[in-house]
Scaffold this motif. Structure first.
Motif, mmCIF file in Angstrom:
data_model
loop_
_atom_site.group_PDB
_atom_site.id
_atom_site.type_symbol
_atom_site.label_atom_id
_atom_site.label_comp_id
_atom_site.label_asym_id
_atom_site.label_seq_id
_atom_site.Cartn_x
_atom_site.Cartn_y
_atom_site.Cartn_z
ATOM 1 N N TYR A 117 -2.854 14.090 0.400
ATOM 2 C CA TYR A 117 -2.139 13.281 -0.014
ATOM 3 C C TYR A 117 -2.085 11.905 0.087
ATOM 4 C CZ TYR A 117 0.193 18.142 -0.322
ATOM 5 O OH TYR A 117 0.335 19.446 -0.907
ATOM 6 N N GLY A 118 -2.811 11.413 1.194
ATOM 7 C CA GLY A 118 -3.245 10.263 1.249
ATOM 8 C C GLY A 118 -2.358 9.516 2.429
ATOM 9 N N ILE A 119 -1.469 10.383 3.118
ATOM 10 C CA ILE A 119 -0.532 9.812 4.305
ATOM 11 C C ILE A 119 -0.745 11.029 5.254
ATOM 12 C CG2 ILE A 119 0.749 8.287 2.931
ATOM 13 C CD1 ILE A 119 2.964 10.197 2.456
ATOM 14 N N PRO A 120 -0.276 10.715 6.636
ATOM 15 C CA PRO A 120 -0.083 11.671 7.578
ATOM 16 C C PRO A 120 0.891 12.184 7.299
ATOM 17 C CG PRO A 120 -0.834 9.304 8.403
ATOM 18 C CD PRO A 120 -0.262 9.208 7.095
ATOM 19 N N PRO A 121 0.872 13.825 7.896
ATOM 20 C CA PRO A 121 2.122 14.572 7.863
ATOM 21 C C PRO A 121 3.650 13.868 8.291
ATOM 22 C CG PRO A 121 0.278 15.682 8.709
ATOM 23 C CD PRO A 121 -0.004 14.299 8.775
ATOM 24 N N ALA A 122 3.643 13.082 9.343
ATOM 25 C CA ALA A 122 4.772 12.656 9.762
ATOM 26 C C ALA A 122 5.423 11.520 8.857
ATOM 27 C CB ALA A 122 4.618 12.039 11.193
ATOM 28 N N ARG A 123 4.471 10.716 8.211
ATOM 29 C CA ARG A 123 5.046 10.027 7.543
ATOM 30 C C ARG A 123 5.674 10.389 6.045
ATOM 31 N NH1 ARG A 123 2.210 5.357 3.566
ATOM 32 N NH2 ARG A 123 4.273 4.355 3.224
ATOM 33 N N TRP A 124 4.880 11.450 5.578
ATOM 34 C CA TRP A 124 5.199 12.322 4.667
ATOM 35 C C TRP A 124 6.676 12.846 4.642
ATOM 36 C CZ3 TRP A 124 6.336 17.264 3.601
ATOM 37 C CH2 TRP A 124 6.251 17.928 2.111
ATOM 38 N N LEU A 125 6.789 13.445 5.749
ATOM 39 C CA LEU A 125 8.337 13.956 6.175
ATOM 40 C C LEU A 125 9.321 12.814 6.141
ATOM 41 C CD1 LEU A 125 7.291 16.713 8.859
ATOM 42 C CD2 LEU A 125 8.336 16.958 6.591
ATOM 43 N N THR B 178 -4.268 17.883 10.012
ATOM 44 C CA THR B 178 -3.857 16.437 9.718
ATOM 45 C C THR B 178 -4.959 15.873 8.766
ATOM 46 O OG1 THR B 178 -2.431 16.114 11.633
ATOM 47 C CG2 THR B 178 -3.434 14.103 10.518
ATOM 48 N N ARG B 179 -6.274 15.987 9.221
ATOM 49 C CA ARG B 179 -7.376 15.522 8.405
ATOM 50 C C ARG B 179 -7.170 16.072 6.901
ATOM 51 N NH1 ARG B 179 -11.063 17.708 10.922
ATOM 52 N NH2 ARG B 179 -11.987 19.059 9.444
ATOM 53 N N HIS B 180 -7.068 17.339 6.814
ATOM 54 C CA HIS B 180 -6.925 17.748 5.413
ATOM 55 C C HIS B 180 -5.914 17.282 4.577
ATOM 56 C CE1 HIS B 180 -10.579 20.348 5.378
ATOM 57 N NE2 HIS B 180 -10.243 20.695 6.506
ATOM 58 N N PHE B 181 -4.599 17.222 5.402
ATOM 59 C CA PHE B 181 -3.263 16.775 4.970
ATOM 60 C C PHE B 181 -3.651 15.202 4.189
ATOM 61 C CE2 PHE B 181 0.919 15.263 4.235
ATOM 62 C CZ PHE B 181 1.828 16.559 4.116
ATOM 63 N N VAL B 182 -4.123 14.580 5.173
ATOM 64 C CA VAL B 182 -4.480 13.191 4.480
ATOM 65 C C VAL B 182 -5.495 13.075 3.203
ATOM 66 C CG1 VAL B 182 -5.506 10.955 5.123
ATOM 67 C CG2 VAL B 182 -3.944 12.002 6.935
ATOM 68 N N ALA B 183 -6.311 14.083 3.462
ATOM 69 C CA ALA B 183 -7.303 14.074 2.340
ATOM 70 C C ALA B 183 -6.505 14.679 1.019
ATOM 71 C CB ALA B 183 -8.292 14.965 2.683
ATOM 72 N N ALA C 183 0.735 -1.326 0.080
ATOM 73 C CA ALA C 183 -0.013 0.097 -0.171
ATOM 74 C C ALA C 183 0.959 1.299 0.118
ATOM 75 C CB ALA C 183 -0.923 0.057 1.088
ATOM 76 N N ALA C 184 0.702 2.221 -0.739
ATOM 77 C CA ALA C 184 1.222 3.525 -1.032
ATOM 78 C C ALA C 184 0.544 4.712 -0.214
ATOM 79 C CB ALA C 184 1.529 3.874 -2.359
ATOM 80 N N TYR C 185 -0.764 4.796 -0.852
ATOM 81 C CA TYR C 185 -1.739 5.947 -0.445
ATOM 82 C C TYR C 185 -2.889 5.663 -0.207
ATOM 83 C CZ TYR C 185 2.246 8.616 -2.614
ATOM 84 O OH TYR C 185 3.391 9.259 -3.115
ATOM 85 N N GLY C 186 -3.530 6.213 0.834
ATOM 86 C CA GLY C 186 -5.003 5.921 1.074
ATOM 87 C C GLY C 186 -5.950 6.801 -0.204
ATOM 88 N N SER C 187 -7.019 6.912 0.198
ATOM 89 C CA SER C 187 -7.760 7.494 -0.844
ATOM 90 C C SER C 187 -7.605 9.053 -0.574
ATOM 91 C CB SER C 187 -9.500 6.988 -0.537
ATOM 92 O OG SER C 187 -10.205 8.182 -1.699
ATOM 93 N N HIS C 188 -7.655 9.737 -1.569
ATOM 94 C CA HIS C 188 -7.331 11.220 -1.448
ATOM 95 C C HIS C 188 -7.482 12.062 -2.860
ATOM 96 C CE1 HIS C 188 -3.376 9.651 -3.139
ATOM 97 N NE2 HIS C 188 -3.138 11.055 -3.267
ATOM 98 N N ARG C 189 -7.530 13.269 -2.780
ATOM 99 C CA ARG C 189 -7.902 14.206 -3.809
ATOM 100 C C ARG C 189 -6.610 15.310 -4.024
ATOM 101 N NH1 ARG C 189 -13.792 16.147 -3.530
ATOM 102 N NH2 ARG C 189 -12.982 16.345 -1.439
ATOM 103 N N HIS C 190 -6.351 15.819 -5.173
ATOM 104 C CA HIS C 190 -5.544 16.946 -5.340
ATOM 105 C C HIS C 190 -6.392 17.787 -6.075
ATOM 106 C CE1 HIS C 190 -2.126 14.143 -4.722
ATOM 107 N NE2 HIS C 190 -2.384 13.607 -5.462
#
Length: 274
Positions: free
Chosen positions: A249-257, A242-247, A24-31
């Motif tokens: 990019y599909g991942i939490p901010p800490a993991r993205w960093l 965090t909620r909007h970041f996951v929406a 798994a790479a990303y959860g459901s999200h939108r750009h």
């Protein structure tokens, strides 16, 4: 797991990303941008417009703004890809106010589109020159329109939508309403809402949210805590960001960093249901 992610050179309106994922790479999200890329190796699988899609090496990915999608490896070997996130307003410089092209299905083998995407993604280690970038954008816009065929979205008032977008960019730290945008653009609020989505792919509200997420992301990369980044960007608190970041990019901010090797003292928040 050997997942990794890196960014290409920074260019206004364009974000380049190269990544490798297993599982798994990303959860459901939108750009709020076009996502145009190439699968470099492996099988890239994702759910898009209620169907599972599979992109193979050499195929182009074309995700329209504000369309939900996720991402995972199609085989146990993982997949590698490069992708460009293009601001719709940047493509509008070429399209001249035409409705955004819509390429159905998310995956394309159209040679014109694959060639144009490869040209845009070739300059990954050094920023392209101005004319070279202009040529790449013309190629992408032209290929998108050709691949979309005759499919068109309803027309509208591009000038009003453009004024509203500039108003948002200049007043991002204030409390914005659709009535504010309507007064600034001279368009009634509901017509403006339709025009904005036609020409920029997202609603005015989502555009504001995504600009604030981008502002928070810049603060995080400069070393600010997630709480401070949320406050600077105008979010109510850390969980709100965090909620909007996951929406987005599909991942939490800490993991993205962490994927980029950035240091953070933020603990992973649970994935937010979308």
């Amino acid at each position: 797991m050997n997942d990794w992610l890196r960014h290409g050179p920074v260019t206004d309106g364009i974000e380049l990303v190269e990544a490798f994922f297993q599982g798994a790479a990303y959860g459901s999200h939108r750009h709020d941008s076009y996502a145009i890329g190439l699968t470099m190796a492996g099988v890239q699988s994702f759910r898009y417009r209620s169907a599972m899609r599979h992109s193979l090496s050499g195929q182009a990915l074309v995700l329209h703004p504000d369309e939900a999608h996720d991402g995972q490896a199609g085989t146990e070997d993982g997949f590698r890809y490069r992708i460009a996130y293009l601001a719709p307003e940047l493509l509008q410089q070429v399209l001249g106010g035409a409705p955004l092209p819509f390429v159905d299905g998310g995956v394309s083998s159209d040679r014109r589109l694959v060639r144009a995407a490869a040209g845009l993604l070739a300059n990954f280690d050094a920023a392209p020159g101005s004319m070279e970038l202009d040529d790449a954008l013309v190629d992408i816009a032209t290929a998108l329109r050709q691949a979309a065929g005759q499919r068109q979205l309803p027309g509208g008032d591009f000038r009003a939508a453009h004024i509203a977008r500039e108003y948002i960019n200049d007043a991002l730290h204030t409390r914005l309403t659709l009535d504010d945008l309507a007064r600034a653009s001279g368009r009634d609020r509901w017509s403006l809402a339709r025009d904005f989505r036609t020409f920029f792919g997202v609603s005015p509200h989502r555009y504001v949210t995504m600009r604030r997420v981008a502002l928070a992301r810049q603060s995080m990369l400069r070393g600010l805590s997630l709480a401070d980044a949320a406050a600077i960007a105008g979010f109510a608190d850390q969980s709100h960001l965090t909620r909007h970041f996951v929406a987005a990019y599909g991942i939490p901010p800490a993991r993205w960093l962490r994927l980029q090797g950035a240091r953070t003292n933020v603990q992973d928040a649970p994935r937010t249901a979308l």
